[in-house]
Design a protein around this motif. Structure first.
Motif, PDB file in Angstrom:
ATOM      1  N   GLY A  18      14.027  14.672  -0.556  1.00 28.38           N
ATOM      2  CA  GLY A  18      12.684  14.445  -1.118  1.00 28.38           C
ATOM      3  C   GLY A  18      11.819  13.536  -0.279  1.00 28.38           C
ATOM      4  N   ILE A  19      12.092  13.475   1.011  1.00 27.18           N
ATOM      5  CA  ILE A  19      11.279  12.630   1.902  1.00 27.18           C
ATOM      6  C   ILE A  19      10.303  13.500   2.701  1.00 27.18           C
ATOM      7  N   LEU A  20       9.093  13.022   2.742  1.00 26.82           N
ATOM      8  CA  LEU A  20       8.034  13.724   3.472  1.00 26.82           C
ATOM      9  C   LEU A  20       7.680  12.898   4.701  1.00 26.82           C
ATOM     10  N   LYS A  21       7.757  13.532   5.877  1.00 20.37           N
ATOM     11  CA  LYS A  21       7.376  12.824   7.106  1.00 20.37           C
ATOM     12  C   LYS A  21       5.911  13.082   7.379  1.00 20.37           C
ATOM     13  N   ALA A  59       6.116  -1.583   8.015  1.00 20.42           N
ATOM     14  CA  ALA A  59       5.098  -1.407   9.023  1.00 20.42           C
ATOM     15  C   ALA A  59       4.070  -0.367   8.596  1.00 20.42           C
ATOM     16  N   SER A  60       4.510   0.623   7.834  1.00 20.08           N
ATOM     17  CA  SER A  60       3.631   1.782   7.672  1.00 20.08           C
ATOM     18  C   SER A  60       2.463   1.551   6.730  1.00 20.08           C
ATOM     19  N   GLY A  61       2.466   0.434   5.980  1.00 15.03           N
ATOM     20  CA  GLY A  61       1.299   0.154   5.134  1.00 15.03           C
ATOM     21  C   GLY A  61       0.149  -0.503   5.892  1.00 15.03           C
ATOM     22  N   PHE A  99      14.283   3.087  -0.256  1.00 23.80           N
ATOM     23  CA  PHE A  99      14.750   4.430  -0.569  1.00 23.80           C
ATOM     24  C   PHE A  99      15.027   5.219   0.727  1.00 23.80           C
ATOM     25  N   THR A 100      14.160   5.066   1.718  1.00 24.22           N
ATOM     26  CA  THR A 100      14.349   5.839   2.949  1.00 24.22           C
ATOM     27  C   THR A 100      15.495   5.277   3.797  1.00 24.22           C
ATOM     28  N   LYS A 101      15.693   3.924   3.734  1.00 23.90           N
ATOM     29  CA  LYS A 101      16.767   3.338   4.566  1.00 23.90           C
ATOM     30  C   LYS A 101      18.039   3.098   3.761  1.00 23.90           C
ATOM     31  N   ILE A 123      -1.845  -2.066  -1.370  1.00 26.19           N
ATOM     32  CA  ILE A 123      -2.033  -0.749  -0.744  1.00 26.19           C
ATOM     33  C   ILE A 123      -0.743  -0.383  -0.021  1.00 26.19           C
ATOM     34  N   ASP A 124      -0.308   0.869  -0.174  1.00 26.13           N
ATOM     35  CA  ASP A 124       0.847   1.321   0.611  1.00 26.13           C
ATOM     36  C   ASP A 124       0.708   2.809   0.914  1.00 26.13           C
ATOM     37  N   ASP A 125       1.513   3.260   1.875  1.00 29.01           N
ATOM     38  CA  ASP A 125       1.419   4.674   2.273  1.00 29.01           C
ATOM     39  C   ASP A 125       2.046   5.588   1.218  1.00 29.01           C
ATOM     40  N   PHE A 126       3.219   5.203   0.686  1.00 32.60           N
ATOM     41  CA  PHE A 126       3.926   6.044  -0.284  1.00 32.60           C
ATOM     42  C   PHE A 126       4.264   5.259  -1.544  1.00 32.60           C
ATOM     43  N   LEU A 127       4.289   5.967  -2.667  1.00 30.62           N
ATOM     44  CA  LEU A 127       4.929   5.439  -3.875  1.00 30.62           C
ATOM     45  C   LEU A 127       6.027   6.431  -4.232  1.00 30.62           C
ATOM     46  N   ALA A 128       7.261   5.939  -4.248  1.00 28.42           N
ATOM     47  CA  ALA A 128       8.397   6.790  -4.617  1.00 28.42           C
ATOM     48  C   ALA A 128       9.005   6.210  -5.893  1.00 28.42           C
ATOM     49  N   HIS A 129      10.020   5.343  -5.755  1.00 28.12           N
ATOM     50  CA  HIS A 129      10.629   4.722  -6.939  1.00 28.12           C
ATOM     51  C   HIS A 129       9.908   3.443  -7.370  1.00 28.12           C
ATOM     52  N   GLY A 130       9.021   2.980  -6.537  1.00 24.67           N
ATOM     53  CA  GLY A 130       8.213   1.816  -6.916  1.00 24.67           C
ATOM     54  C   GLY A 130       8.775   0.483  -6.456  1.00 24.67           C
ATOM     55  N   ASN A 131       9.857   0.491  -5.669  1.00 28.19           N
ATOM     56  CA  ASN A 131      10.465  -0.787  -5.268  1.00 28.19           C
ATOM     57  C   ASN A 131       9.549  -1.612  -4.365  1.00 28.19           C
ATOM     58  N   ALA A 132       8.946  -0.957  -3.382  1.00 22.63           N
ATOM     59  CA  ALA A 132       8.084  -1.698  -2.450  1.00 22.63           C
ATOM     60  C   ALA A 132       6.882  -2.275  -3.197  1.00 22.63           C
ATOM     61  N   ALA A 133       6.234  -1.440  -4.015  1.00 27.16           N
ATOM     62  CA  ALA A 133       5.042  -1.908  -4.735  1.00 27.16           C
ATOM     63  C   ALA A 133       5.408  -3.013  -5.729  1.00 27.16           C
ATOM     64  N   GLU A 155       1.650   9.721  -3.432  1.00 26.64           N
ATOM     65  CA  GLU A 155       2.573   9.400  -4.533  1.00 26.64           C
ATOM     66  C   GLU A 155       3.489  10.584  -4.797  1.00 26.64           C
ATOM     67  N   LYS A 156       4.771  10.303  -4.905  1.00 26.23           N
ATOM     68  CA  LYS A 156       5.736  11.345  -5.291  1.00 26.23           C
ATOM     69  C   LYS A 156       6.066  11.106  -6.765  1.00 26.23           C
ATOM     70  N   HIS A 157       5.407  11.865  -7.614  1.00 24.14           N
ATOM     71  CA  HIS A 157       5.506  11.639  -9.058  1.00 24.14           C
ATOM     72  C   HIS A 157       6.929  11.755  -9.592  1.00 24.14           C
TER      73      HIS A 157
HETATM   74  P1  5GP Z   1       9.552   3.075  -3.088  1.00 26.13           P
HETATM   75  O1  5GP Z   1       9.781   1.635  -2.820  1.00 26.13           O
HETATM   76  O2  5GP Z   1       8.363   3.349  -3.968  1.00 26.13           O
HETATM   77  O3  5GP Z   1      10.793   3.793  -3.529  1.00 26.13           O
HETATM   78  O4  5GP Z   1       9.205   3.724  -1.681  1.00 26.13           O
HETATM   79  C1  5GP Z   1       8.025   3.364  -1.023  1.00 26.13           C
HETATM   80  C2  5GP Z   1       8.288   2.938   0.379  1.00 26.13           C
HETATM   81  O5  5GP Z   1       9.292   3.757   0.986  1.00 26.13           O
HETATM   82  C3  5GP Z   1       7.020   3.107   1.173  1.00 26.13           C
HETATM   83  O6  5GP Z   1       6.653   1.833   1.666  1.00 26.13           O
HETATM   84  C4  5GP Z   1       7.368   4.066   2.297  1.00 26.13           C
HETATM   85  O7  5GP Z   1       7.336   3.402   3.523  1.00 26.13           O
HETATM   86  C5  5GP Z   1       8.770   4.555   2.023  1.00 26.13           C
HETATM   87  N1  5GP Z   1       8.815   5.954   1.551  1.00 26.13           N
HETATM   88  C6  5GP Z   1       9.180   6.394   0.321  1.00 26.13           C
HETATM   89  N2  5GP Z   1       9.162   7.718   0.258  1.00 26.13           N
HETATM   90  C7  5GP Z   1       8.770   8.156   1.476  1.00 26.13           C
HETATM   91  C8  5GP Z   1       8.562   9.461   2.046  1.00 26.13           C
HETATM   92  O8  5GP Z   1       8.722  10.514   1.416  1.00 26.13           O
HETATM   93  N3  5GP Z   1       8.156   9.494   3.333  1.00 26.13           N
HETATM   94  C9  5GP Z   1       7.957   8.366   4.076  1.00 26.13           C
HETATM   95  N4  5GP Z   1       7.541   8.525   5.328  1.00 26.13           N
HETATM   96  N5  5GP Z   1       8.152   7.123   3.575  1.00 26.13           N
HETATM   97  C10 5GP Z   1       8.540   7.020   2.292  1.00 26.13           C
END
Ligand code: 5GP
Length: 192
Positions: A18-21, A59-61, A99-101, A123-133, A155-157
């Motif tokens: 479920g990761i989008l590059k 870095a990506s934000g 989530f990605t690492k 502000i961030d590039d992605f919202l997945a599980h919400g940990n970073a935010a 956002e990945k709902h």
């Molecule tokens: P979360 O903490 O919401 O699970 O994930 C958000 C963080 O993980 C973002 O800062 C982003 O860098 C990275 N991330 C989460 N999902 C993806 C994805 O599908 N693609 C990329 N490129 N980064 C993601």
């Protein structure tokens, strides 16, 4: 935001789990005019809210936060994933699970860069599980600052981050909302 959704469909690459590059335009090679449009759109969405500072995570934000800050005319601060020796011992820090690492890491912000009582737009590039935010909200709140909202490019709902943030009473606005990734295809909540 159609511009971003179209670009995801054109240049986004789906990888396992479920990761989008989006390295082609958002977080490795940077399409600055596109990022500037995203910043302008965040400004349009959040301009009715008090915003004294933009906060993101390296870095990506950083790029998108910088261009958003330009439209608000405020500084941008990014949380660092390693504590530099030059950072004082009273740095604000919290743990974030990536989530990605697939591991947790500490993030740090110099305490003097977040002021009690000021209004922070995250502000961030992605919202997945919400940990970073959530980690960024924790840092802002630890500083005594107030979170005006969270602005997300993609956002990945299906990964639940929005619900976690909303449960804390935080306003979440995203520019491209992915409902699901299915059979190698990105399906948006509102199809472009
Ligand atoms: P979360 O903490 O919401 O699970 O994930 C958000 C963080 O993980 C973002 O800062 C982003 O860098 C990275 N991330 C989460 N999902 C993806 C994805 O599908 N693609 C990329 N490129 N980064 C993601």
């Amino acid at each position: 935001m159609k511009l971003l959704e179209d670009r995801i469909l054109r240049d986004g690459v789906i990888v396992d789990g479920g990761i989008l590059k989006v390295d082609m335009f958002l977080n490795h090679r940077l399409d600055i005019p596109l990022l500037d449009k995203l910043g302008e759109e965040f400004y349009r969405i959040f301009k009715g809210h008090p915003v004294d500072k933009i906060l993101t995570i390296e870095a990506s934000g950083i790029a998108i936060a910088a261009l958003t800050a330009r439209h608000f005319g405020v500084p941008a601060v990014f949380a660092k994933k390693a504590k530099p020796v030059t950072m004082r011992d009273d740095a604000l820090h919290t743990s974030v699970y990536s989530f990605t690492k697939q591991k947790s890491y500490e993030v740090y912000v110099q305490r003097s860069f977040l002021t009690p009582g000021e209004h922070i737009l995250i502000i961030d590039d992605f919202l997945a599980h919400g940990n970073a935010a959530e980690g960024l909200c924790d840092l802002a709140e630890a500083a005594g600052a107030l979170v005006s909202g969270v602005g997300i490019a993609i956002e990945k709902h299906f990964q639940g981050g929005r619900e976690r943030l909303q449960a804390r009473g935080i306003l979440v606005q995203s520019l491209a909302e992915i409902e699901k990734i299915e059979n190698g295809q990105v399906i948006f909540l509102h199809q472009p």
